[in-house]
Design a protein around this motif. Structure first.
Motif, PDB file in Angstrom:
ATOM      1  N   ARG A   1      25.812  26.941   1.810  1.00  0.00           N
ATOM      2  CA  ARG A   1      25.863  26.366   3.157  1.00  0.00           C
ATOM      3  C   ARG A   1      25.848  24.837   3.112  1.00  0.00           C
ATOM      4  O   ARG A   1      26.627  24.168   3.794  1.00  0.00           O
ATOM      5  CB  ARG A   1      24.700  26.888   3.985  1.00  0.00           C
ATOM      6  N   GLN A   2      24.952  24.272   2.296  1.00  0.00           N
ATOM      7  CA  GLN A   2      24.863  22.816   2.197  1.00  0.00           C
ATOM      8  C   GLN A   2      26.103  22.209   1.548  1.00  0.00           C
ATOM      9  O   GLN A   2      26.571  21.137   1.953  1.00  0.00           O
ATOM     10  CB  GLN A   2      23.610  22.425   1.405  1.00  0.00           C
TER      11      GLN A   2
ATOM     12  N   LYS B   1      28.965  22.249   4.078  1.00  0.00           N
ATOM     13  CA  LYS B   1      28.730  21.191   5.059  1.00  0.00           C
ATOM     14  C   LYS B   1      29.104  19.828   4.469  1.00  0.00           C
ATOM     15  O   LYS B   1      29.746  19.004   5.116  1.00  0.00           O
ATOM     16  CB  LYS B   1      27.267  21.199   5.486  1.00  0.00           C
ATOM     17  N   GLY B   2      28.696  19.583   3.213  1.00  0.00           N
ATOM     18  CA  GLY B   2      29.025  18.329   2.542  1.00  0.00           C
ATOM     19  C   GLY B   2      30.521  18.160   2.334  1.00  0.00           C
ATOM     20  O   GLY B   2      31.049  17.043   2.434  1.00  0.00           O
TER      21      GLY B   2
ATOM     22  N   ILE C   1      32.886  19.427   4.279  1.00  0.00           N
ATOM     23  CA  ILE C   1      33.467  19.144   5.593  1.00  0.00           C
ATOM     24  C   ILE C   1      33.220  17.683   5.975  1.00  0.00           C
ATOM     25  O   ILE C   1      34.101  17.015   6.510  1.00  0.00           O
ATOM     26  CB  ILE C   1      32.884  20.102   6.651  1.00  0.00           C
ATOM     27  N   ASN C   2      32.020  17.174   5.671  1.00  0.00           N
ATOM     28  CA  ASN C   2      31.663  15.789   5.999  1.00  0.00           C
ATOM     29  C   ASN C   2      32.225  14.780   5.006  1.00  0.00           C
ATOM     30  O   ASN C   2      32.012  13.578   5.167  1.00  0.00           O
ATOM     31  CB  ASN C   2      30.146  15.628   6.063  1.00  0.00           C
TER      32      ASN C   2
ATOM     33  N   ASN D   1      37.652  25.952   1.591  1.00  0.00           N
ATOM     34  CA  ASN D   1      37.282  24.665   2.180  1.00  0.00           C
ATOM     35  C   ASN D   1      37.926  23.505   1.445  1.00  0.00           C
ATOM     36  O   ASN D   1      38.185  22.465   2.030  1.00  0.00           O
ATOM     37  CB  ASN D   1      35.765  24.489   2.169  1.00  0.00           C
TER      38      ASN D   1
END
Length: 84
Positions: free
Chosen positions: A19-20, A23-24, A26-27, A50
């Motif tokens: 999950r982290q 998220k990283g 995507i950011n 991703n």
């Protein structure tokens, strides 16, 4: 090459867990991603999906247990992201 990646995981800021890492990605805050050789196919597939947009280097190294130990946690981990 493998030793360089392990040294990065040991010494640089990182995020642990799918999950982290997603998220990283995507950011766009990750330098690279390290996946354990023995992780579930699902994890590799999610990172790969991703990464089509992100284009972050992805390395397959160690086992989940070894990767967790390298990260300094008591449990195995399937994926680690190295922060920029």
């Amino acid at each position: 090459m493998e030793k360089d990646i392990i040294e990065m995981v040991k010494h640089l800021d990182k995020v642990v867990g799918l999950r982290q890492v997603l998220k990283g990605m995507i950011n766009k805050s990750l330098r690279c991603v390290v996946i354990a050789r023995d992780c579930d196919e699902f994890v590799g597939r999610r990172v790969e999906e991703n990464n089509r947009d992100c284009k972050i280097p992805v390395y397959v190294q160690s086992t989940m247990k070894e990767l967790g130990t390298i990260c300094g946690i008591d449990v195995g981990t399937a994926v680690v992201g190295i922060k920029k």
